[in-house]
Design a protein around this motif. Sequence first.
Motif, PDB file in Angstrom:
ATOM      1  N   TYR A 175      -9.181  -0.587   1.459  1.00  0.00           N
ATOM      2  CA  TYR A 175      -8.155  -1.372   0.798  1.00  0.00           C
ATOM      3  C   TYR A 175      -8.665  -2.784   0.528  1.00  0.00           C
ATOM      4  O   TYR A 175      -9.250  -3.430   1.407  1.00  0.00           O
ATOM      5  CB  TYR A 175      -6.891  -1.433   1.648  1.00  0.00           C
ATOM      6  CG  TYR A 175      -6.259  -0.068   1.868  1.00  0.00           C
ATOM      7  CD1 TYR A 175      -5.456   0.500   0.890  1.00  0.00           C
ATOM      8  CD2 TYR A 175      -6.488   0.655   3.032  1.00  0.00           C
ATOM      9  CE1 TYR A 175      -4.882   1.742   1.071  1.00  0.00           C
ATOM     10  CE2 TYR A 175      -5.923   1.901   3.226  1.00  0.00           C
ATOM     11  CZ  TYR A 175      -5.115   2.444   2.236  1.00  0.00           C
ATOM     12  OH  TYR A 175      -4.548   3.677   2.418  1.00  0.00           O
ATOM     13  N   TRP A 224       0.820  -1.214   0.000  1.00  0.00           N
ATOM     14  CA  TRP A 224       0.000   0.000   0.000  1.00  0.00           C
ATOM     15  C   TRP A 224       0.855   1.266   0.000  1.00  0.00           C
ATOM     16  O   TRP A 224       0.303   2.365   0.008  1.00  0.00           O
ATOM     17  CB  TRP A 224      -0.923   0.009   1.221  1.00  0.00           C
ATOM     18  CG  TRP A 224      -1.629  -1.294   1.420  1.00  0.00           C
ATOM     19  CD1 TRP A 224      -1.429  -2.180   2.424  1.00  0.00           C
ATOM     20  CD2 TRP A 224      -2.628  -1.873   0.575  1.00  0.00           C
ATOM     21  NE1 TRP A 224      -2.238  -3.275   2.269  1.00  0.00           N
ATOM     22  CE2 TRP A 224      -2.995  -3.106   1.149  1.00  0.00           C
ATOM     23  CE3 TRP A 224      -3.255  -1.463  -0.604  1.00  0.00           C
ATOM     24  CZ2 TRP A 224      -3.957  -3.938   0.571  1.00  0.00           C
ATOM     25  CZ3 TRP A 224      -4.213  -2.290  -1.172  1.00  0.00           C
ATOM     26  CH2 TRP A 224      -4.551  -3.508  -0.587  1.00  0.00           C
ATOM     27  N   LYS A 225       2.176   1.115  -0.022  1.00  0.00           N
ATOM     28  CA  LYS A 225       3.050   2.292   0.053  1.00  0.00           C
ATOM     29  C   LYS A 225       2.841   3.220  -1.137  1.00  0.00           C
ATOM     30  O   LYS A 225       2.944   4.443  -1.010  1.00  0.00           O
ATOM     31  CB  LYS A 225       4.507   1.852   0.136  1.00  0.00           C
ATOM     32  CG  LYS A 225       5.485   3.003   0.360  1.00  0.00           C
ATOM     33  CD  LYS A 225       6.906   2.505   0.520  1.00  0.00           C
ATOM     34  CE  LYS A 225       7.863   3.669   0.751  1.00  0.00           C
ATOM     35  NZ  LYS A 225       9.268   3.187   0.917  1.00  0.00           N
ATOM     36  N   TYR A 269       0.148   4.001  -2.554  1.00  0.00           N
ATOM     37  CA  TYR A 269      -0.996   4.868  -2.281  1.00  0.00           C
ATOM     38  C   TYR A 269      -0.673   5.909  -1.210  1.00  0.00           C
ATOM     39  O   TYR A 269      -1.159   7.034  -1.262  1.00  0.00           O
ATOM     40  CB  TYR A 269      -2.200   4.037  -1.832  1.00  0.00           C
ATOM     41  CG  TYR A 269      -2.725   3.088  -2.882  1.00  0.00           C
ATOM     42  CD1 TYR A 269      -3.393   3.568  -4.009  1.00  0.00           C
ATOM     43  CD2 TYR A 269      -2.561   1.719  -2.756  1.00  0.00           C
ATOM     44  CE1 TYR A 269      -3.888   2.702  -4.968  1.00  0.00           C
ATOM     45  CE2 TYR A 269      -3.051   0.840  -3.709  1.00  0.00           C
ATOM     46  CZ  TYR A 269      -3.707   1.334  -4.812  1.00  0.00           C
ATOM     47  OH  TYR A 269      -4.187   0.484  -5.770  1.00  0.00           O
ATOM     48  N   GLU A 270       0.134   5.501  -0.243  1.00  0.00           N
ATOM     49  CA  GLU A 270       0.427   6.389   0.877  1.00  0.00           C
ATOM     50  C   GLU A 270       1.303   7.561   0.483  1.00  0.00           C
ATOM     51  O   GLU A 270       1.252   8.620   1.100  1.00  0.00           O
ATOM     52  CB  GLU A 270       1.086   5.588   2.008  1.00  0.00           C
ATOM     53  CG  GLU A 270       0.179   4.513   2.603  1.00  0.00           C
ATOM     54  CD  GLU A 270       0.939   3.543   3.494  1.00  0.00           C
ATOM     55  OE1 GLU A 270       2.187   3.687   3.585  1.00  0.00           O
ATOM     56  OE2 GLU A 270       0.312   2.642   4.078  1.00  0.00           O
ATOM     57  N   THR A 271       2.127   7.379  -0.541  1.00  0.00           N
ATOM     58  CA  THR A 271       3.087   8.418  -0.916  1.00  0.00           C
ATOM     59  C   THR A 271       2.639   9.256  -2.112  1.00  0.00           C
ATOM     60  O   THR A 271       3.330  10.201  -2.481  1.00  0.00           O
ATOM     61  CB  THR A 271       4.445   7.771  -1.258  1.00  0.00           C
ATOM     62  OG1 THR A 271       4.263   6.808  -2.305  1.00  0.00           O
ATOM     63  CG2 THR A 271       5.025   7.081  -0.037  1.00  0.00           C
TER      64      THR A 271
END
Length: 881
Positions: free
Chosen positions: A630, A11-12, A14-16
């Motif tokens: 998610y 999910w990184k 999406y987070e960045t």
Amino acid sequence: MDTLRKNKNPWKLYETEVPHSRFCDPACGVSPPEKLTPEHLQLLRNAFTRQQAEEQTHEERPKGRSVRSRGRNEERGMKLEKFREVMRSVVGPDVEDTWVESFFSEVDISCSGQVRWQQLCSYLLLEFTERERASIPRAALLDKQPLIRLCSHNKREPTVRLVAVSHPPPLRYISVSKGGQISVWSSGLHILKTLGLAGDPTEEVASTRRFRGWTSDAVYMGNVHTVAIATDWFRSVPTALCYWHDAQSPEQPSLLLMGDDKGGVHLLWFLNPSKGLFKSPSKTESGPQRIFFPDLGEHSSTVSYRHIPSVHREPITRVMFEPGTNVVMTSSESDNTSVVFMNVTLKQEPYIWTFKQGAKCFDYDASLQLMVTGGCDRAVRLWTRFITSRPVASLLGHRTAVLDVKIYQPVGQILSYSRDAELRVWDISSHQCLKSVALQFPCQQPGRIPEHGNFPFLLLTPPLTEQPLLAVACKDYLAVLSLSERRRGGGGWLTDEGREPGPNIQSGPPLSCALYNPTLRQVATGHEDSSVSLWDVETGRRRLQILNAHGEEGITCMALDSSHRRLITGARNGTIKVWNLLNGLNLHKLEPVDTSEVTGLTCLHDNQFLTVGWSRRVAQYDVAAAKDLYVRADMSWKSSGVHKSDILAVSQCSPLGVIATGSYDGEVIIWRLETQGPVLHLQRPTQAGAAPPVDGLLFLQHRAGNRKLRNRGVLVSSQAGCLCFWSITGQTHTYGQFYSPEQPGERVLSLSSDQPQNTILVSGDTTGWLQIWDISDYGLDVQHDESPVCERPPLLQRWRAHERALVSVDVFEVSGRLFVLSASSDGSAGLWTKEGDHVGFFGQEVMWNISEPETYQSLAENDHKPPQQPMVTCKHTISSR
């Protein structure tokens, strides 16, 4: 996939990423979160609770069951009629039915016909969360790698000043080094010319000697197309320059301001700049004209000079001029006179700001009545125009002295730069640091502070440049960074300012995909700048726009869910998202299979989705059962190692229960949905070299559902412009192939057919031409592979739909008439009748009425050509990788 999950956070991505923003058509009306108050929500909750209690009581009585025996998790929803009645009692009897129906549809995204309280809460929570996120501004500095160039002629000396010269076009830059080296740059930062300042003209060999001294500043005098450079040859060395002229009347008097190292200000009013800055010399002299300050009285007809001494106790670091109020603004690193605003007449008391260590730099914006200062104490301070006692805010975060600051008014942000090459972006209203970037100049060395000139910044905005730019100088390097033209983030209403250009101006971001939504009667377009637009097919008007849908990653493909209420988009970095088409809310983020491009999406029954791409795997997602934002990927498909190259296309055939995938190496694989495994491999024979990539796949659904036709050519593939008809259940697999484009060496990227009948096939090629073929009788007989000439079906229509490649075509019916949607990499999406009449481009200034042909946009005659039937050999169109 298992390795990806073990080694990385899936999910990184999406987070960045940069958050998305939504813009709605004002005609959509007030959204529910804007209309509902906390009191309304409490009343709604009570209404849902009462209904559930009444239903439970009604079902318990005849069966004699207790409340506990029914199970607490079975909550029945509220149907539209009951929901409308409740909303009238909660909001008021005057609430519009259309607004209630729209609200109901946005919550009932699965089209179950009823709304549960939990559904309503989830919808409102998501809406409020996105609105709160959207209210936080984003930095104007775009996430693009800066363009960095070496000033090779600086001889390792810092660049003192970079100026922009716009006349004559095109735009050029001029950099001036501390040692007097001058470089002329193109807008792409390529050196066009270099020269150096000459030596002292009083010396006999001055022309052969290098300039001996230092430059301190430079300024471009736009109305006379001259660059003024300050040096240390003066008794009072100019340390800061400023030039002003009336852009509307360049022949009017102009002003050159010079601040010196003794804290004084020199004002030179050029009375008739168009005829010359100074009086022409009486006799011909070789070399530049030398004019001394004591002799300026001899030039009184052309220039008026004034000196204001001792404005500061330290050298002046910046000087500006505000023509509306005739105010000269100066700064210094003095504790007692840090910044001074004084009227040129000196009849008014000056405004004096005092703070410790003074100001190395400042900027002022008259429209905001705001001043920003920076200095050795590492603080960026905000001041109002008439309050000198205390700053509005002190922005802390820089670790070394602040060398330059700029107010970027279009987005309400401040740019600051410190000696350690750190660039920060601040929001004026919230005083927050939105972004911090450590610029990586090659001249930097670990543990050392790089050398700078006194004026590192150059901010350029339209119309001087196509997009806003910030140039930063560090020692003998220049960096150019891209800025956004307007405030980023947030959301709101679509305005004329955000509309697409007119029908003959196709300058929007390139399109990558498009599709038609028959339920909402809308067209969805996906763009390479990561934006999604929803258009009303009846008028061509944009209803909804989502910016930065996948951060700043380009959108590559899209598909609709079973209800046609949700849009699924895939991006270049492997991310996949699910959107509510009624309001633009991001409902789900799907687990990436890989960090590579997603090339295809298809929706199965019950909102099961399949995705393919450069990962060479088939991934499945269950969106219907997802309750969280998610959604994990289901990798149960037996796809590992099946495709030997990147998958480029996918198509589904429900009547046969199969899907087809095509890859870069030219292989087409048929998969059975029931077993989730491959059952058939198809490959076009080639004379030499590798097979061309599979650019597109299309199942003819009517044929597949017909018992008499399902063993014939039901699958169409596109490879190197050749369209091949395949049978996937009969004894032979080749049922026809022909080259579609009119020009050799082109490709067909998009295919579509009227699926209820499959009488026509629409193809779009890389030259922008669109063809409509009559396939009612084509692909029903076996065609031998060794046939040297490929027979083509009847060509009904062909026309030049766009200037560049057609990335998507779609055939659909509206009010009993067939239309063709085309989307191109030239940035435009068009609508056409089956006969080739041009309805218009989506977003054009004049909207159409799809039921009134007189409102259609006419097309130039030379863009239409009569159908032709040339015979083209398919083998000549095959190209190797």
